[in-house]
Design a protein around this motif. Structure first.
Motif, short mmCIF file in Angstrom:
data_model
loop_
_atom_site.label_atom_id
_atom_site.label_comp_id
_atom_site.label_asym_id
_atom_site.label_seq_id
_atom_site.Cartn_x
_atom_site.Cartn_y
_atom_site.Cartn_z
N TRP A 1 0.90 -1.51 -0.35
CA TRP A 1 -0.05 0.70 -0.22
C TRP A 1 0.74 1.28 -0.13
N LEU A 2 1.70 1.67 1.49
CA LEU A 2 2.81 2.61 1.00
C LEU A 2 3.24 2.54 -1.07
N SER A 3 4.16 1.26 -1.09
CA SER A 3 5.10 1.97 -2.11
C SER A 3 4.06 2.11 -3.02
N GLU A 4 2.82 1.90 -3.02
CA GLU A 4 1.61 1.93 -4.60
C GLU A 4 1.68 3.75 -4.24
N LEU A 5 1.75 4.24 -2.99
CA LEU A 5 1.45 5.60 -2.77
C LEU A 5 3.09 6.65 -3.20
N VAL A 6 3.02 6.12 -2.90
CA VAL A 6 4.19 6.71 -3.62
C VAL A 6 5.40 6.79 -4.66
N ASN A 7 5.05 5.29 -5.34
CA ASN A 7 5.06 5.86 -7.04
C ASN A 7 4.27 6.10 -7.85
N GLU A 8 3.42 6.79 -6.83
CA GLU A 8 2.66 8.45 -8.27
C GLU A 8 3.20 9.06 -8.19
N THR A 9 3.67 9.37 -7.48
CA THR A 9 4.56 10.87 -6.82
C THR A 9 5.71 10.84 -7.50
N ILE A 10 6.09 9.98 -7.95
CA ILE A 10 7.63 9.68 -8.86
C ILE A 10 7.75 11.05 -10.22
N ASP A 11 6.14 10.94 -10.51
CA ASP A 11 5.68 12.43 -11.59
C ASP A 11 5.57 13.43 -10.38
N ASN A 12 6.09 14.40 -11.63
CA ASN A 12 6.76 15.89 -10.68
C ASN A 12 5.02 16.63 -10.73
N ASP A 13 4.72 15.89 -11.28
CA ASP A 13 3.54 17.28 -11.50
C ASP A 13 2.19 16.51 -10.89
N THR A 14 2.39 15.52 -9.89
CA THR A 14 1.55 14.21 -8.75
C THR A 14 1.59 15.44 -7.83
N GLY A 15 0.52 15.61 -7.19
CA GLY A 15 1.24 16.80 -5.82
C GLY A 15 0.27 15.93 -4.19
N LYS B 1 -1.26 17.35 -9.37
CA LYS B 1 -2.46 16.79 -9.82
C LYS B 1 -2.90 16.07 -8.28
N ILE B 2 -4.19 15.65 -8.15
CA ILE B 2 -4.73 14.61 -7.44
C ILE B 2 -4.66 13.16 -8.19
N VAL B 3 -3.87 12.11 -7.72
CA VAL B 3 -4.31 10.89 -8.05
C VAL B 3 -4.78 9.85 -6.97
N TRP B 4 -5.75 8.84 -7.09
CA TRP B 4 -6.41 8.23 -6.86
C TRP B 4 -5.45 7.11 -6.98
N THR B 5 -5.12 5.87 -6.42
CA THR B 5 -4.73 4.88 -7.19
C THR B 5 -5.46 3.10 -6.27
N PRO B 6 -6.04 2.27 -7.03
CA PRO B 6 -6.40 0.84 -6.42
C PRO B 6 -5.76 0.10 -5.69
N TYR B 7 -3.89 0.41 -5.57
CA TYR B 7 -3.18 -0.67 -5.23
C TYR B 7 -2.62 -0.26 -3.84
N ALA B 8 -3.58 0.30 -3.38
CA ALA B 8 -3.35 0.70 -1.62
C ALA B 8 -4.76 0.40 -1.73
N GLU B 9 -4.85 -0.17 -0.95
CA GLU B 9 -6.41 -0.64 -0.37
C GLU B 9 -6.24 -0.29 1.40
N VAL B 10 -6.81 0.06 1.58
CA VAL B 10 -7.36 -0.22 3.41
C VAL B 10 -8.70 -0.04 3.52
N MET B 11 -8.31 -1.05 5.46
CA MET B 11 -9.68 -1.64 5.24
C MET B 11 -9.96 -0.60 5.97
N GLN B 12 -11.53 0.50 6.55
CA GLN B 12 -11.93 0.78 7.85
C GLN B 12 -12.54 0.02 8.31
N MET B 13 -12.10 0.29 9.73
CA MET B 13 -12.29 -0.84 10.78
C MET B 13 -13.72 -0.02 11.49
#
Length: 168
Positions: free
Chosen positions: A15-29, A124-136
């Motif tokens: 989950w964390l590496s997937e979030l970080v992966n999307e920020t490699i693009d400098n246009d993503t904030g 940009k604001i990006v959403w990724t399906p690869y960082a899944e969390v469950m609301q308890m």
């Protein structure tokens, strides 16, 4: 910086590496993840305003976690209007540049306000399906019509319109 609400827990190891992966693009904030409930249904895959009901709409809410969504929107990373602060990653320099969260707002407006600030500096604001969390534990939304109207007046209705959603 990672913001993970105390009511959620990660569902996958990456989950964390997937979030970080999307920020490699400098246009993503800012990047957000897929939030599921205990029944493995989507609670949040991005957010936008419904002006006629004066509420926040949660994209694909109620879909099963393995559903592909409308035009594969639940299985592909994408730009979105806003993501939830229940699971988000923002670059530290951007967070500092926009002065962070506005403390006088209630959930979910805190996250939407932050996303609008990020968008306002051209990121940009990006959403990724690869960082899944469950609301308890269910997080209570305290959005009144008055809060909604005040927020839209602060930002303007034009800015609060989701450019990624067809209004028709």
């Amino acid at each position: 910086l990672v913001f993970l609400d105390s009511t959620v827990k990660p569902e996958n190891k990456q989950w964390l590496s997937e979030l970080v992966n999307e920020t490699i693009d400098n246009d993503t904030g800012l990047v957000g993840g897929k939030i599921l409930d205990r029944k493995k249904q989507v609670l949040n895959a991005g957010m936008w305003f419904e002006f006629d009901t004066k509420k926040v709409h949660y994209t694909h809410r109620g879909c099963q976690a393995d559903n592909i969504g409308y035009y594969y929107r639940l299985v592909l990373p994408q730009n979105v209007f806003a993501v939830s602060d229940e699971c988000m990653l923002i670059k530290k320099n951007i967070f500092e540049q926009i002065d962070g969260f506005s403390e006088n707002l209630e959930f979910p407006l805190t996250a939407i306000d932050l996303c609008l600030k990020v968008d306002g500096i051209g990121k940009k604001i990006v959403w990724t399906p690869y960082a899944e969390v469950m609301q308890m534990k269910e997080r209570v939304e305290k959005l009144s019509e008055e809060d909604f109207d005040h927020f839209v007046k602060k930002w303007s209705e034009d800015i609060c319109n989701d450019p990624y959603t067809n209004p028709y």
